[in-house]
Enzyme design. Structure first.
Site, PDB file in Angstrom:
ATOM      1  N   ARG A  15       0.845  -1.195   0.000  1.00  0.00           N
ATOM      2  CA  ARG A  15       0.000   0.000   0.000  1.00  0.00           C
ATOM      3  C   ARG A  15       0.887   1.255   0.000  1.00  0.00           C
ATOM      4  O   ARG A  15       2.075   1.195   0.290  1.00  0.00           O
ATOM      5  CB  ARG A  15      -0.913   0.010   1.234  1.00  0.00           C
ATOM      6  CG  ARG A  15      -2.024  -1.015   1.179  1.00  0.00           C
ATOM      7  CD  ARG A  15      -2.827  -1.055   2.465  1.00  0.00           C
ATOM      8  NE  ARG A  15      -2.051  -1.609   3.581  1.00  0.00           N
ATOM      9  CZ  ARG A  15      -2.530  -1.739   4.821  1.00  0.00           C
ATOM     10  NH1 ARG A  15      -3.755  -1.339   5.110  1.00  0.00           N
ATOM     11  NH2 ARG A  15      -1.776  -2.263   5.764  1.00  0.00           N
ATOM     12  N   LYS A  75       1.453   2.416   7.241  1.00  0.00           N
ATOM     13  CA  LYS A  75       1.776   1.712   8.477  1.00  0.00           C
ATOM     14  C   LYS A  75       2.750   2.512   9.330  1.00  0.00           C
ATOM     15  O   LYS A  75       3.407   3.434   8.870  1.00  0.00           O
ATOM     16  CB  LYS A  75       2.372   0.331   8.164  1.00  0.00           C
ATOM     17  CG  LYS A  75       1.362  -0.635   7.545  1.00  0.00           C
ATOM     18  CD  LYS A  75       0.145  -0.859   8.425  1.00  0.00           C
ATOM     19  CE  LYS A  75       0.470  -1.623   9.691  1.00  0.00           C
ATOM     20  NZ  LYS A  75      -0.733  -1.824  10.550  1.00  0.00           N
ATOM     21  N   TYR A  94      -1.420   5.013  10.215  1.00  0.00           N
ATOM     22  CA  TYR A  94      -1.849   4.091  11.260  1.00  0.00           C
ATOM     23  C   TYR A  94      -0.705   3.909  12.248  1.00  0.00           C
ATOM     24  O   TYR A  94       0.451   3.718  11.841  1.00  0.00           O
ATOM     25  CB  TYR A  94      -2.216   2.724  10.670  1.00  0.00           C
ATOM     26  CG  TYR A  94      -3.534   2.671   9.956  1.00  0.00           C
ATOM     27  CD1 TYR A  94      -4.727   2.940  10.630  1.00  0.00           C
ATOM     28  CD2 TYR A  94      -3.597   2.337   8.608  1.00  0.00           C
ATOM     29  CE1 TYR A  94      -5.947   2.890   9.971  1.00  0.00           C
ATOM     30  CE2 TYR A  94      -4.819   2.278   7.940  1.00  0.00           C
ATOM     31  CZ  TYR A  94      -5.991   2.556   8.622  1.00  0.00           C
ATOM     32  OH  TYR A  94      -7.194   2.503   7.978  1.00  0.00           O
ATOM     33  N   HIS A  96      -1.378   2.462  16.036  1.00  0.00           N
ATOM     34  CA  HIS A  96      -1.668   1.356  16.965  1.00  0.00           C
ATOM     35  C   HIS A  96      -0.640   1.317  18.089  1.00  0.00           C
ATOM     36  O   HIS A  96       0.090   0.335  18.272  1.00  0.00           O
ATOM     37  CB  HIS A  96      -1.712   0.025  16.217  1.00  0.00           C
ATOM     38  CG  HIS A  96      -2.732  -0.037  15.126  1.00  0.00           C
ATOM     39  ND1 HIS A  96      -4.082  -0.114  15.389  1.00  0.00           N
ATOM     40  CD2 HIS A  96      -2.605   0.003  13.769  1.00  0.00           C
ATOM     41  CE1 HIS A  96      -4.753  -0.141  14.238  1.00  0.00           C
ATOM     42  NE2 HIS A  96      -3.881  -0.062  13.250  1.00  0.00           N
ATOM     43  N   GLU A 118      -6.385   5.581  13.151  1.00  0.00           N
ATOM     44  CA  GLU A 118      -7.361   4.734  13.848  1.00  0.00           C
ATOM     45  C   GLU A 118      -8.044   5.414  15.029  1.00  0.00           C
ATOM     46  O   GLU A 118      -9.001   4.866  15.581  1.00  0.00           O
ATOM     47  CB  GLU A 118      -6.721   3.417  14.301  1.00  0.00           C
ATOM     48  CG  GLU A 118      -5.764   3.518  15.472  1.00  0.00           C
ATOM     49  CD  GLU A 118      -4.335   3.859  15.075  1.00  0.00           C
ATOM     50  OE1 GLU A 118      -3.457   3.807  15.958  1.00  0.00           O
ATOM     51  OE2 GLU A 118      -4.101   4.177  13.886  1.00  0.00           O
ATOM     52  N   SER A 134     -10.946  -2.081   8.154  1.00  0.00           N
ATOM     53  CA  SER A 134     -11.677  -3.085   8.933  1.00  0.00           C
ATOM     54  C   SER A 134     -12.583  -3.900   8.022  1.00  0.00           C
ATOM     55  O   SER A 134     -12.746  -5.114   8.208  1.00  0.00           O
ATOM     56  CB  SER A 134     -12.499  -2.404  10.032  1.00  0.00           C
ATOM     57  OG  SER A 134     -11.671  -1.760  10.962  1.00  0.00           O
ATOM     58  N   ASP A 198     -21.084 -10.194  21.059  1.00  0.00           N
ATOM     59  CA  ASP A 198     -20.780  -8.791  21.342  1.00  0.00           C
ATOM     60  C   ASP A 198     -21.349  -8.446  22.722  1.00  0.00           C
ATOM     61  O   ASP A 198     -22.296  -9.084  23.195  1.00  0.00           O
ATOM     62  CB  ASP A 198     -21.383  -7.877  20.263  1.00  0.00           C
ATOM     63  CG  ASP A 198     -20.693  -6.524  20.184  1.00  0.00           C
ATOM     64  OD1 ASP A 198     -19.889  -6.316  19.264  1.00  0.00           O
ATOM     65  OD2 ASP A 198     -20.943  -5.676  21.066  1.00  0.00           O
ATOM     66  N   LEU A 240     -12.719  -4.459  19.269  1.00  0.00           N
ATOM     67  CA  LEU A 240     -12.022  -3.183  19.165  1.00  0.00           C
ATOM     68  C   LEU A 240     -12.479  -2.235  20.262  1.00  0.00           C
ATOM     69  O   LEU A 240     -13.672  -2.029  20.460  1.00  0.00           O
ATOM     70  CB  LEU A 240     -12.286  -2.517  17.805  1.00  0.00           C
ATOM     71  CG  LEU A 240     -11.734  -1.102  17.642  1.00  0.00           C
ATOM     72  CD1 LEU A 240     -10.214  -1.116  17.576  1.00  0.00           C
ATOM     73  CD2 LEU A 240     -12.312  -0.408  16.420  1.00  0.00           C
ATOM     74  N   ASP A 270      -3.331  -5.934  15.617  1.00  0.00           N
ATOM     75  CA  ASP A 270      -2.743  -4.588  15.606  1.00  0.00           C
ATOM     76  C   ASP A 270      -2.790  -3.952  16.986  1.00  0.00           C
ATOM     77  O   ASP A 270      -1.943  -3.116  17.328  1.00  0.00           O
ATOM     78  CB  ASP A 270      -3.489  -3.675  14.617  1.00  0.00           C
ATOM     79  CG  ASP A 270      -2.889  -3.744  13.219  1.00  0.00           C
ATOM     80  OD1 ASP A 270      -1.664  -3.839  13.103  1.00  0.00           O
ATOM     81  OD2 ASP A 270      -3.655  -3.708  12.250  1.00  0.00           O
TER      82      ASP A 270
END
Length: 368
Positions: A15, A75, A94, A96, A118, A134, A198, A240, A270
């Site tokens: 990417r 990333k 991103y 994380h 994120e 996602s 959930d 998440l 992640d």
């Protein structure tokens, strides 16, 4: 502003932070864009395409970082990139950080302005820059899981949808968010027997409504997790908590009770993963086995479908990238609350509360 786009160096990461249309938009706003040579080659975007859009091509990442006021990536920086970062340079990617103390400390030491895709979050609680990846990761999880269950790949030799007269495979999905929904869509499409767990009752009602009863919705408590995990052929972790380490919902003991040849895919890797036996893998070596159960935990899953992922990502990142370039950091975060919540490190301090809590570091919000 001078905006730099380095070539990604994470394992099998093809990417790229900007596509030519993004370059053109920044140029139309009066900004300069530097792109490292070959940055888009992995998805079929050549240097000449960037030049046509108005970018300047430079040879090395070192030059990109040295000349740019804002770095646009996909990333997080790897250790070999830490020393390239400069004080007050905007890093827009991103990150994380909650399970990444080494990276967090490096960003603090370099006094970078680190803005995480994120955690950019509007008032409605959505995560618009996380959503497309996602979606990709959720859909890929089922696709990869189906492949891992084949006997030649170490699996138990089960077809997700079965055939008439033979039971369908059982898929358990922990988390009914964007990744979970997309994993379920593909699993249902392939004919599997699907359960989603959930902790949000309203979310479970919504899932039951949109899937029309084709999935089993379960409240995520220890009893339901135990039953779902131990009975599943494919387990997908998709929990998440924005910006935070993922909670460990599945113990090693539960994994040991799954039948040999079952598969586990943890999309939450992640953020540290939601399964006790999980550890990061890579596209080059994506799986390992614990108690006969195949584990897959590649943190940059969407990198495998890099072209789709890049265009989906830049559709949502460009808005805030333009805002930062047009207004500068201080004015942009003062004007937009979603972007303010994206700031994870600033002035050598952790500026995102959950990251500070998870890493045991002092918290200092951005003052505007």
């Amino acid at each position: 502003m001078i905006v730099g786009v380095p070539k990604e160096i994470k394992n099998n990461e093809n990417r790229v932070g900007l596509v030519p249309s993004g370059v053109k938009a920044l140029k139309q706003h009066g900004h300069t864009v530097l792109v490292q040579t070959g940055a888009g080659h992995g998805i079929g975007i050549e240097d000449r395409d960037y030049v046509k859009a108005g970018a300047a091509i430079v040879d090395t990442a070192k030059e990109i970082y040295a000349k740019s006021e804002m770095i646009v990536k996909v990333k997080e920086p790897l250790p070999e990139e830490y020393n390239l970062l400069r004080e007050n340079q905007i890093l827009y990617t991103y990150l994380h950080l909650a399970p990444a103390p080494q990276l967090t400390k490096a960003l603090m030491e370099r006094k970078v302005i680190a803005i995480a895709y994120e955690t950019i979050q509007p008032e409605d609680g959505s995560l618009p820059l996380l959503t497309p990846m996602s979606e990709v990761a959720g859909r890929m999880a089922t696709q990869i899981g189906a492949h891992l269950l084949e006997k030649a790949n170490g699996g138990k030799g089960v077809l997700l949808g079965g055939v008439p007269g033979v039971p369908r495979a059982r898929v358990a999905i922990l988390g009914g968010g964007v990744s979970g929904i997309n994993a379920a869509k593909i699993a249902i499409g392939m004919g599997a027997q699907v359960s989603i767990l959930d902790v949000n009752s309203k979310r479970l009602e919504y899932l039951d409504h949109i899937f029309g009863g084709t999935v089993q919705t379960l409240f995520s408590n220890s009893e339901n997790i135990e039953k779902s995990v131990t009975e599943s052929d494919l387990l997908i972790g998709a929990v998440l908590i924005a910006g935070a380490k993922a909670p460990k919902l599945v113990s090693k003991d539960l994994i040991s009770q799954m039948s040999p040849g079952s598969a586990v895919i943890d999309i939450a890797i992640d953020q540290g993963g939601c399964i006790e036996t999980i550890k990061q893998t890579s596209h080059d070596n994506p799986t390992y086995t614990v108690d006969g159960v195949i584990h897959y935990a590649v943190p940059n899953m969407p990198g495998a479908v890099a072209r789709t992922s890049t265009y989906a990502l830049t559709n949502v990142t460009l808005k805030y990238g333009l805002m930062l370039a047009d207004l500068g950091f201080k004015e942009a975060v003062a004007k937009d609350g979603a972007l303010y919540r994206g700031v994870n490190v600033c002035n050598g301090k952790v500026a995102y509360l959950q990251v500070a809590k998870d890493l045991g570091l002092p918290y200092e919000p951005v003052h505007i």
